[in-house]
Design a protein around this motif. Structure first.
Motif, PDB file in Angstrom:
ATOM      1  N   GLU A  34      11.301 -16.287  -6.403  1.00  0.00           N
ATOM      2  CA  GLU A  34      12.406 -15.657  -5.691  1.00  0.00           C
ATOM      3  C   GLU A  34      12.167 -14.165  -5.496  1.00  0.00           C
ATOM      4  O   GLU A  34      12.450 -13.607  -4.431  1.00  0.00           O
ATOM      5  CB  GLU A  34      13.713 -15.886  -6.462  1.00  0.00           C
ATOM      6  N   ASP A  35      11.626 -13.505  -6.541  1.00  0.00           N
ATOM      7  CA  ASP A  35      11.391 -12.060  -6.459  1.00  0.00           C
ATOM      8  C   ASP A  35      10.340 -11.705  -5.420  1.00  0.00           C
ATOM      9  O   ASP A  35      10.379 -10.623  -4.816  1.00  0.00           O
ATOM     10  CB  ASP A  35      10.962 -11.514  -7.829  1.00  0.00           C
ATOM     11  N   ASN A  36       9.362 -12.608  -5.221  1.00  0.00           N
ATOM     12  CA  ASN A  36       8.261 -12.309  -4.295  1.00  0.00           C
ATOM     13  C   ASN A  36       8.466 -12.924  -2.911  1.00  0.00           C
ATOM     14  O   ASN A  36       7.625 -12.733  -2.032  1.00  0.00           O
ATOM     15  CB  ASN A  36       6.938 -12.806  -4.876  1.00  0.00           C
ATOM     16  N   ALA A  37       9.573 -13.673  -2.738  1.00  0.00           N
ATOM     17  CA  ALA A  37       9.821 -14.329  -1.454  1.00  0.00           C
ATOM     18  C   ALA A  37       9.953 -13.310  -0.322  1.00  0.00           C
ATOM     19  O   ALA A  37       9.432 -13.512   0.783  1.00  0.00           O
ATOM     20  CB  ALA A  37      11.082 -15.188  -1.539  1.00  0.00           C
ATOM     21  N   VAL A  38      10.634 -12.194  -0.590  1.00  0.00           N
ATOM     22  CA  VAL A  38      10.839 -11.169   0.438  1.00  0.00           C
ATOM     23  C   VAL A  38       9.504 -10.546   0.841  1.00  0.00           C
ATOM     24  O   VAL A  38       9.240 -10.313   2.025  1.00  0.00           O
ATOM     25  CB  VAL A  38      11.802 -10.077  -0.073  1.00  0.00           C
ATOM     26  N   ILE A  39       8.649 -10.281  -0.155  1.00  0.00           N
ATOM     27  CA  ILE A  39       7.341  -9.686   0.130  1.00  0.00           C
ATOM     28  C   ILE A  39       6.496 -10.628   0.979  1.00  0.00           C
ATOM     29  O   ILE A  39       5.866 -10.220   1.966  1.00  0.00           O
ATOM     30  CB  ILE A  39       6.608  -9.342  -1.182  1.00  0.00           C
ATOM     31  N   VAL A  40       6.479 -11.907   0.584  1.00  0.00           N
ATOM     32  CA  VAL A  40       5.710 -12.909   1.333  1.00  0.00           C
ATOM     33  C   VAL A  40       6.216 -13.010   2.772  1.00  0.00           C
ATOM     34  O   VAL A  40       5.429 -13.066   3.726  1.00  0.00           O
ATOM     35  CB  VAL A  40       5.783 -14.286   0.638  1.00  0.00           C
ATOM     36  N   ALA A  41       7.544 -13.031   2.931  1.00  0.00           N
ATOM     37  CA  ALA A  41       8.135 -13.130   4.270  1.00  0.00           C
ATOM     38  C   ALA A  41       7.780 -11.910   5.118  1.00  0.00           C
ATOM     39  O   ALA A  41       7.468 -12.032   6.307  1.00  0.00           O
ATOM     40  CB  ALA A  41       9.651 -13.272   4.153  1.00  0.00           C
ATOM     41  N   ALA A  42       7.812 -10.719   4.497  1.00  0.00           N
ATOM     42  CA  ALA A  42       7.497  -9.491   5.234  1.00  0.00           C
ATOM     43  C   ALA A  42       6.040  -9.484   5.686  1.00  0.00           C
ATOM     44  O   ALA A  42       5.732  -9.113   6.828  1.00  0.00           O
ATOM     45  CB  ALA A  42       7.781  -8.272   4.360  1.00  0.00           C
TER      46      ALA A  42
END
Length: 247
Positions: free
Chosen positions: A212-220
């Motif tokens: 969950e914490d890295n989902a935003v980074i992966v999406a970006a």
């Protein structure tokens, strides 16, 4: 002439970004593959794990494949623009278009099955308890893998310290692994009272939190690569047409 030079420069910039992103992903994939003590090793070692989850153990191959494709795309785009090769530009456009369609399809699948990863991980609880009960403290490979994972994620067992009950390690020592007491007491003294009082989070919860914490980074990163691909496709077709007009 000026327009052609500008297009070449833009192609070089866009594809340079794609090339660097591919090289980074390729490097991560190779690192995950050679890291024998990685978290994915734990998922792969659990007996009775959901078949869908076992595929996560092959994520290193996926990263290597995606990275390699992006590196080839970046190379084709840069060389095609510099050499003004219509064949290379058309090949570049075709590959990027296919990759773009796959990425869109993958994004749709992820949106539809947004909670699938969490559900699969939570479904591992029984398999992890069985694995630890039968092998932890007796099987050197499983013990080392779990020790590394628990130390890196600061977690204990699958759900909590009770996953080690009746394990060979507990039966021999009558204590739990030191990480189950957060290493706040002397080594080898993590008994049930201390483990229950500290109650270190289970590794499943830690994995879900990590995703969950890295989902935003992966999406970006994915959005950035997609934007580069779209821009590169547009510029490649304009340059392709200009080269044709010259002929």
């Amino acid at each position: 002439m000026c327009c052609s030079g500008f297009l070449k420069m833009m192609m070089f910039i866009f594809n340079g970004g794609i090339f660097l992103a591919g090289a980074a992903i390729l490097g991560v994939g190779i690192w995950v593959k050679v890291d024998s003590g990685s978290l994915l090793g734990v998922l792969d070692s659990v007996e009775g794990a959901p078949s869908e989850l076992s595929q996560l153990a092959n994520i290193s191959y996926m990263l290597i494949g995606v990275g390699a494709v992006l590196v080839v795309i970046g190379f084709l785009g840069c060389c095609g623009a510099i050499r003004e090769s219509r064949c290379m530009l058309l090949t570049f456009f075709s590959i990027v278009l296919i990759l773009f369609i796959i990425e869109v399809a993958g994004a749709v699948v992820l949106l539809v099955f947004q909670g699938l990863a969490d559900q699969l991980l939570q479904g591992l609880e029984d398999g992890i308890r069985k694995d630890l009960t039968e092998k932890y403290g007796e099987n050197e490979g499983v013990t080392s893998l779990w020790d590394t994972t628990m130390d890196q994620l600061k977690c204990c067992g699958g759900k909590n310290y009770t996953d080690f009950d009746q394990s060979p390690y507990f039966n021999q020592n009558q204590v739990y692994p030191d990480t189950c007491c957060n290493a706040t007491i002397p080594e080898g003294q993590c008994n049930e009272n201390r483990a229950s009082a500290i109650m270190v989070d289970g590794c499943i919860d830690k994995i879900v939190q990590l995703l969950e914490d890295n989902a935003v980074i992966v999406a970006a990163v994915a959005l950035g690569i997609t934007a580069l691909e779209i821009a590169a496709m547009v510029v490649s077709m304009v340059l392709y047409k200009n080269i044709g007009n010259k002929g």
